[in-house]
Design an enzyme around this catalytic site. Structure first.
Site, mmCIF file in Angstrom:
data_model
loop_
_atom_site.group_PDB
_atom_site.id
_atom_site.type_symbol
_atom_site.label_atom_id
_atom_site.label_comp_id
_atom_site.label_asym_id
_atom_site.label_seq_id
_atom_site.Cartn_x
_atom_site.Cartn_y
_atom_site.Cartn_z
ATOM 1 N N ARG A 194 44.115 24.969 43.080
ATOM 2 C CA ARG A 194 44.028 25.643 44.383
ATOM 3 C C ARG A 194 44.209 24.574 45.444
ATOM 4 O O ARG A 194 43.420 23.637 45.538
ATOM 5 C CB ARG A 194 42.675 26.342 44.541
ATOM 6 C CG ARG A 194 42.422 26.844 45.949
ATOM 7 C CD ARG A 194 41.227 27.752 46.071
ATOM 8 N NE ARG A 194 41.490 29.049 45.470
ATOM 9 C CZ ARG A 194 40.763 30.147 45.710
ATOM 10 N NH1 ARG A 194 39.745 30.104 46.559
ATOM 11 N NH2 ARG A 194 41.063 31.296 45.132
ATOM 12 N N HIS A 222 49.072 33.860 46.076
ATOM 13 C CA HIS A 222 47.871 33.991 45.234
ATOM 14 C C HIS A 222 48.237 34.920 44.063
ATOM 15 O O HIS A 222 47.776 36.053 43.964
ATOM 16 C CB HIS A 222 46.738 34.577 46.083
ATOM 17 C CG HIS A 222 45.368 34.380 45.502
ATOM 18 N ND1 HIS A 222 45.149 33.715 44.312
ATOM 19 C CD2 HIS A 222 44.137 34.760 45.952
ATOM 20 C CE1 HIS A 222 43.848 33.694 44.064
ATOM 21 N NE2 HIS A 222 43.206 34.324 45.034
ATOM 22 N N GLN A 275 45.611 36.671 41.782
ATOM 23 C CA GLN A 275 44.953 37.786 42.471
ATOM 24 C C GLN A 275 45.798 39.057 42.326
ATOM 25 O O GLN A 275 45.282 40.134 42.014
ATOM 26 C CB GLN A 275 44.789 37.426 43.958
ATOM 27 C CG GLN A 275 44.149 38.511 44.803
ATOM 28 C CD GLN A 275 42.674 38.707 44.488
ATOM 29 O OE1 GLN A 275 41.911 37.763 44.516
ATOM 30 N NE2 GLN A 275 42.278 39.928 44.172
ATOM 31 N N ASP A 289 42.639 41.725 53.581
ATOM 32 C CA ASP A 289 42.204 40.346 53.297
ATOM 33 C C ASP A 289 41.659 39.797 54.626
ATOM 34 O O ASP A 289 41.887 40.400 55.686
ATOM 35 C CB ASP A 289 43.446 39.551 52.819
ATOM 36 C CG ASP A 289 43.176 38.081 52.524
ATOM 37 O OD1 ASP A 289 41.996 37.699 52.353
ATOM 38 O OD2 ASP A 289 44.159 37.302 52.466
ATOM 39 N N CYS A 304 40.492 41.425 48.378
ATOM 40 C CA CYS A 304 40.441 40.318 47.406
ATOM 41 C C CYS A 304 39.114 39.572 47.458
ATOM 42 O O CYS A 304 38.750 38.908 46.483
ATOM 43 C CB CYS A 304 41.600 39.361 47.644
ATOM 44 S SG CYS A 304 41.649 38.742 49.331
ATOM 45 N N ARG A 315 39.800 40.034 37.804
ATOM 46 C CA ARG A 315 40.313 38.653 37.836
ATOM 47 C C ARG A 315 40.097 38.003 36.464
ATOM 48 O O ARG A 315 40.952 37.287 35.959
ATOM 49 C CB ARG A 315 39.568 37.828 38.912
ATOM 50 C CG ARG A 315 39.738 38.301 40.347
ATOM 51 C CD ARG A 315 41.149 38.142 40.844
ATOM 52 N NE ARG A 315 41.651 36.805 40.638
ATOM 53 C CZ ARG A 315 41.412 35.762 41.442
ATOM 54 N NH1 ARG A 315 40.715 35.929 42.547
ATOM 55 N NH2 ARG A 315 41.920 34.571 41.179
HETATM 56 N N1 NVA Z 1 43.894 34.703 52.406
HETATM 57 C C1 NVA Z 1 42.626 34.201 51.921
HETATM 58 C C2 NVA Z 1 42.415 34.614 50.515
HETATM 59 C C3 NVA Z 1 41.081 34.214 49.941
HETATM 60 C C4 NVA Z 1 40.950 34.605 48.492
HETATM 61 C C5 NVA Z 1 42.591 32.689 52.063
HETATM 62 O O1 NVA Z 1 43.617 32.054 51.764
HETATM 63 O O2 NVA Z 1 41.571 32.150 52.466
HETATM 64 N N1 CP Z 2 39.715 36.310 45.797
HETATM 65 C C1 CP Z 2 39.489 35.010 45.556
HETATM 66 O O1 CP Z 2 40.385 34.245 45.217
HETATM 67 O O2 CP Z 2 38.199 34.640 45.708
HETATM 68 P P1 CP Z 2 37.668 33.146 45.684
HETATM 69 O O3 CP Z 2 38.181 32.467 46.933
HETATM 70 O O4 CP Z 2 36.176 33.281 45.695
HETATM 71 O O5 CP Z 2 38.170 32.458 44.467
#
Ligand code: NVA
Ligand code: CP
Length: 308
Positions: free
Chosen positions: A106, A133, A136, A227, A267, A295
């Protein structure tokens, strides 16, 4: 049925890294893992996790998925490892892929993820970047299929920021032939290159719509999805985005225009009273926690394919 080795040793950096057939195969396998109709022993294989951003669901679901598959995980903290001191990605990737069998990363830039994949001798999985993502999206479409049994004539409307989650929904929706409508404020549309790619995949080009009008986008929709307005790394845009996204909240007014059996997805994490009202988040049509559970099953399926 897909030959089990088709995805073996491949990277999953983008929803574009799998074919339609492979996407359906992963969903089917995920369903079987969930229903305990499948079990695979990965014989002590090791997944390395490198998370430059916070995570609850992705990190824990990967850890539990590996444990259920008979493998294990190593969670590298970028701050206390040499990554935080600036060791080049190409060196970290070459070292870690000699210890681990697969890496889930990540990070911010998709190009950094690609750099890991270039130098890693083992498969690399996108655990979220600023661009996509894809893990997801697999869990999301697993949740949708569980609810509606197939994807025919379904409409998924995403309301909010055309960011990583929306980008992967578009691509995965294109692979699976699901109508995807994105409603976002002007200037916050999904990535234009990915939109173009999605149109190339869709057999029916009318199935993808990008609009700035949430009211028309939700008409008759079967799935309403949102989101956060400010993603990780955008904390300094929070105040400005709250103004711009006013009107893009999933509330009872928007839900009343969707199909009467429409389900609600998010999400997570969620900011109630921003992108979604508490009433809708907690409503009987919310499948948000099934989606979070999925997930685990989707990633178990993905890992078993990449490590087969
Ligand atoms: N769009 C959000 C998704 C979190 C799972 C982010 O990137 O923070
Ligand atoms: N939806 C998701 O990716 O959650 P986290 O940021 O908690 O991993």
């Amino acid at each position: 049925m897909l030959k089990p080795n088709k995805l073996a040793n491949k990277n999953f950096l983008s929803s574009l890294d799998i074919s339609t057939e492979e996407a359906f195969h992963i969903l089917e396998l995920a369903k079987n893992f969930k229903n305990k109709k499948s079990s695979i022993n990965l014989n002590d294989k090791v997944l390395g996790l490198i998370f430059d951003k916070s995570s609850t669901r992705t990190r824990v679901s990967f850890q539990v998925a590996m444990s259920r598959l008979g493998g294990t995980t190593v969670d590298l903290n970028p701050v206390t490892s040499q990554i935080g001191r600036g060791e080049p990605i190409r060196d970290t990737a070459r070292v870690l892929s000699r210890y681990c069998d697969v890496l889930a990363i990540r990070t911010f830039k998709q190009t950094d993820l690609e750099e890991y994949a270039k130098w890693s001798s083992k498969p690399v999985i996108n655990a979220l970047t600023d661009l996509e993502h894809p893990c997801q999206a697999l869990a999301d479409f697993l949740t949708i299929r569980e609810e509606f049994l197939d994807f025919k004539n379904l409409v998924l409307t995403f309301i909010g920021d055309g960011n990583n989650v929306a980008n992967s929904l578009i691509l995965c929706g294109a692979l699976l032939g699901v109508e995807v409508r994105i409603a976002c404020p002007k200037g916050y549309e999904p990535n234009s290159v990915l939109i173009k790619k999605a149109y190339e995949i869709y057999k029916n080009k009318n199935l993808l719509k990008i609009t700035n009008d949430p009211h028309s986008a939700v008409l008759g929709a079967n799935v309403l999805y949102t989101d956060v307005w400010s993603s990780m790394g955008e904390e300094n845009q929070k105040d400005e985005k709250e103004k711009v996204f006013n009107g893009f909240s999933i509330n009872s007014d928007l839900v009343s225009k969707a199909d009467k059996d429409a389900i609600i997805l998010h999400c997570l994490p969620a900011y109630r009273s921003k992108e979604i009202t508490d009433e809708i988040f907690e409503s009987k049509n919310s499948r948000i926690f099934n989606q979070a559970e999925n997930r685990l099953h989707a990633q178990q399926a993905l890992l078993s394919c990449l490590l087969a």
